[in-house]
Design a protein around this motif. Structure first.
Motif, short mmCIF file in Angstrom:
data_model
loop_
_atom_site.label_atom_id
_atom_site.label_comp_id
_atom_site.label_asym_id
_atom_site.label_seq_id
_atom_site.Cartn_x
_atom_site.Cartn_y
_atom_site.Cartn_z
N GLN A 28 103.41 -33.20 -46.05
CA GLN A 28 104.73 -33.07 -46.69
C GLN A 28 105.08 -34.30 -47.52
OE1 GLN A 28 107.92 -30.96 -44.38
NE2 GLN A 28 106.49 -31.24 -42.68
N HIS A 29 104.51 -35.42 -47.16
CA HIS A 29 104.74 -36.65 -47.91
C HIS A 29 104.11 -36.56 -49.30
CE1 HIS A 29 105.26 -40.94 -48.68
NE2 HIS A 29 103.97 -41.02 -48.99
N HIS A 30 103.09 -35.73 -49.43
CA HIS A 30 102.32 -35.67 -50.68
C HIS A 30 102.63 -34.45 -51.54
CE1 HIS A 30 99.85 -39.02 -49.29
NE2 HIS A 30 99.78 -38.42 -48.13
N LEU A 31 103.37 -33.47 -50.99
CA LEU A 31 103.64 -32.24 -51.72
C LEU A 31 105.15 -32.01 -51.82
CD1 LEU A 31 100.96 -29.90 -50.06
CD2 LEU A 31 100.80 -31.01 -52.30
N PRO A 32 105.78 -32.40 -52.93
CA PRO A 32 107.22 -32.19 -53.09
C PRO A 32 107.59 -30.70 -52.98
CG PRO A 32 106.36 -33.64 -54.81
CD PRO A 32 105.18 -33.08 -54.10
N LYS A 33 108.65 -30.40 -52.23
CA LYS A 33 109.01 -29.01 -51.96
C LYS A 33 109.63 -28.30 -53.15
CE LYS A 33 109.66 -29.26 -46.95
NZ LYS A 33 110.59 -29.13 -45.82
N ASP A 34 110.17 -29.04 -54.12
CA ASP A 34 110.86 -28.38 -55.23
C ASP A 34 109.95 -28.05 -56.40
OD1 ASP A 34 110.45 -31.01 -55.85
OD2 ASP A 34 112.47 -31.41 -56.59
N ASN A 35 108.65 -28.25 -56.24
CA ASN A 35 107.68 -27.86 -57.27
C ASN A 35 106.95 -26.58 -56.86
OD1 ASN A 35 108.14 -30.24 -58.76
ND2 ASN A 35 106.68 -31.36 -57.50
N ASP A 36 106.47 -25.85 -57.85
CA ASP A 36 105.52 -24.77 -57.55
C ASP A 36 104.30 -25.37 -56.85
OD1 ASP A 36 107.06 -22.80 -58.74
OD2 ASP A 36 105.33 -21.91 -59.76
N THR A 37 103.73 -24.64 -55.90
CA THR A 37 102.52 -25.08 -55.22
C THR A 37 101.43 -24.04 -55.37
OG1 THR A 37 103.75 -26.40 -53.59
CG2 THR A 37 101.51 -25.73 -53.00
N ALA A 38 100.34 -24.42 -56.02
CA ALA A 38 99.19 -23.53 -56.22
C ALA A 38 98.20 -23.72 -55.07
CB ALA A 38 98.51 -23.84 -57.55
N LEU A 39 97.77 -22.63 -54.50
CA LEU A 39 96.73 -22.66 -53.47
C LEU A 39 95.42 -22.29 -54.16
CD1 LEU A 39 98.66 -20.71 -50.67
CD2 LEU A 39 98.66 -23.17 -51.14
N LYS A 40 94.60 -23.30 -54.45
CA LYS A 40 93.37 -23.06 -55.23
C LYS A 40 92.29 -22.51 -54.32
CE LYS A 40 90.34 -22.91 -58.44
NZ LYS A 40 89.29 -22.39 -57.53
N ILE A 41 92.21 -21.19 -54.33
CA ILE A 41 91.26 -20.46 -53.50
C ILE A 41 89.86 -20.57 -54.10
CG2 ILE A 41 90.64 -18.14 -52.69
CD1 ILE A 41 93.73 -17.56 -52.78
N ASN A 42 88.88 -20.79 -53.24
CA ASN A 42 87.49 -20.88 -53.69
C ASN A 42 86.80 -19.54 -53.47
OD1 ASN A 42 84.44 -21.82 -52.38
ND2 ASN A 42 84.94 -22.23 -54.51
N ILE A 43 86.27 -18.98 -54.53
CA ILE A 43 85.43 -17.78 -54.42
C ILE A 43 84.10 -18.11 -55.08
CG2 ILE A 43 85.12 -15.35 -55.03
CD1 ILE A 43 88.12 -15.02 -54.97
N SER A 44 83.12 -18.48 -54.28
CA SER A 44 81.80 -18.81 -54.81
C SER A 44 80.90 -17.59 -54.93
CB SER A 44 81.13 -19.87 -53.93
OG SER A 44 81.77 -21.12 -54.08
N TRP A 45 81.36 -16.46 -54.36
CA TRP A 45 80.59 -15.22 -54.45
C TRP A 45 81.54 -14.06 -54.24
CZ3 TRP A 45 75.21 -14.85 -51.59
CH2 TRP A 45 74.36 -14.03 -52.35
N HIS A 46 81.30 -12.96 -54.92
CA HIS A 46 82.14 -11.79 -54.74
C HIS A 46 81.70 -10.94 -53.54
CE1 HIS A 46 79.45 -10.97 -58.35
NE2 HIS A 46 78.83 -10.38 -57.34
#
Length: 360
Positions: A28-46
């Motif tokens: 929480q110290h590193h991710l401000p709550k009032d910004n959009d937060t992207a969860l960068k999902i990894n898909i290395s294979w379908h």
């Protein structure tokens, strides 16, 4: 001092363990709550292949932790890239990411579907990207001012020995022509980390090692049940700790060493505060330099006697041959004749049974 949290986990406790892990790493110290937060999902294979892509419990554990700690759901979204040989649309279904996002009512952003990209001029000095892309480095417009949480898995890689948080940005920040950078992949990852630090107000990584992959990753690996998860705000440090656990000296891996030397994070495990589990004696003895038939051919082009043909083969009208070769090898040969047997074995484990419960 950089901090990396390490937590042992079980299928019964994994969602709660992710919350404990992230809080140990002071997320929480590193991710401000009032910004959009992207969860960068990894898909290395379908396909679903253990240790290859973000796990559904990894994604759900992060989402649930954010919501429990008061992050507004309307400001959280899943984030996908695609490649010329891997379909994110198929992968988000096969890897059961889509049901998790739908369960919590979160947006699901595919960066190549209606999302604008724009040329970004970094404030810092680029090592290689200005040479690879002389007309400018394009990044997704929406990334400016967003927090981002990288969601890699613990696995080896044919080009970088191991792959983690730093490599996870490779897909999201660069266009489908990112294969142009493979011959200078280590320097590319350092450039991308510098860009991330400039455009994201909050940067964090959560790594899943419930299954860990050894061998010619990011796809053709031998999966091992390791039941461990990691988190850190320092992308270099989390990769260094993961590398050490796999059995590598992090400072011998160029992308970690260069990023450390450039002051973008800490790559020396002796200078990292590791909280949670005692990993001082952990050494899985992974091998990061094994190859497949396909990766041997790639290395001949990127670093071997066929280097003189790289631009002709991979940056002109001839390039579709390489896409077709990769699909034929991985999807038509390797997965049916080798991978499917390993998937069946993985599904019989406790983590494989948990995977089967998702989206049921």
């Amino acid at each position: 001092m950089s901090k990396v949290a390490v937590q042992k986990t079980t299928p019964e406790t994994v969602l709660d363990d992710y919350g404990r892990l992230m809080r140990m790493a002071d997320y929480q110290h590193h991710l401000p709550k009032d910004n959009d937060t992207a969860l960068k999902i990894n898909i290395s294979w379908h396909h679903w292949y253990p240790a290859c892509s973000t796990t559904p419990w990894q994604l759900e554990g992060v989402v649930r932790t954010l919501l429990d700690d008061g992050y507004p759901p309307e400001l959280i979204h899943g984030c996908h890239n695609r490649t010329v040989v891997v379909s994110a649309r198929k992968g988000e279904v096969a890897n059961k990411h889509k049901p998790v996002l739908e369960k919590y009512g979160l947006r699901n952003i595919h960066l190549y579907e209606g999302e604008p990209w724009e040329v970004y001029e970094p404030k810092g000095k680029l090592r290689v990207l200005h040479q690879i892309y002389p007309n400018g480095v394009k990044v997704p417009k929406r990334f400016h001012g967003e927090n981002i949480i990288q969601l890699p898995t613990m696995k080896t890689h044919v080009f970088t020995t191991m792959t983690g948080a730093m490599k996870n940005a490779f897909g999201g920040l660069l266009s489908e022509r990112r294969h142009w950078t493979h011959s200078v992949i280590h320097e590319t990852l350092v450039d991308l980390l510098m860009i991330q630090k400039e455009i994201h107000p909050g940067l964090f990584a959560v790594m899943d090692g419930t299954f860990a992959g050894d061998g010619p990753g990011p796809r053709c690996m031998v999966p091992h049940v390791k039941s461990v998860i990691l988190a850190s705000a320092d992308q270099v440090a989390i990769d260094a700790v993961a590398a050490k656990m796999m059995g590598f000296d992090p400072m011998t891996l160029d992308f970690i060493r260069i990023a450390h030397e450039d002051g973008l994070g800490c790559g020396n495990p002796s200078e990292i505060e590791i909280v949670g589990e005692d990993i001082s004696e952990v050494n899985w003895g992974f091998e990061g330099h094994r190859n497949t038939f396909a990766s041997r051919g790639q290395k001949l082009i990127y670093w071997g006697p066929l280097k003189c043909l790289e631009k002709l083969l991979l940056r002109t009208f001839l390039v579709p041959w390489s896409y077709a070769a990769s699909i034929l090898y991985h999807d038509w040969y390797w997965y049916p004749f080798i991978g499917r047997r390993r998937v069946k074995q993985a599904l019989a484990t406790e983590w494989g049974r948990l995977f089967q419960e998702y989206g049921a």
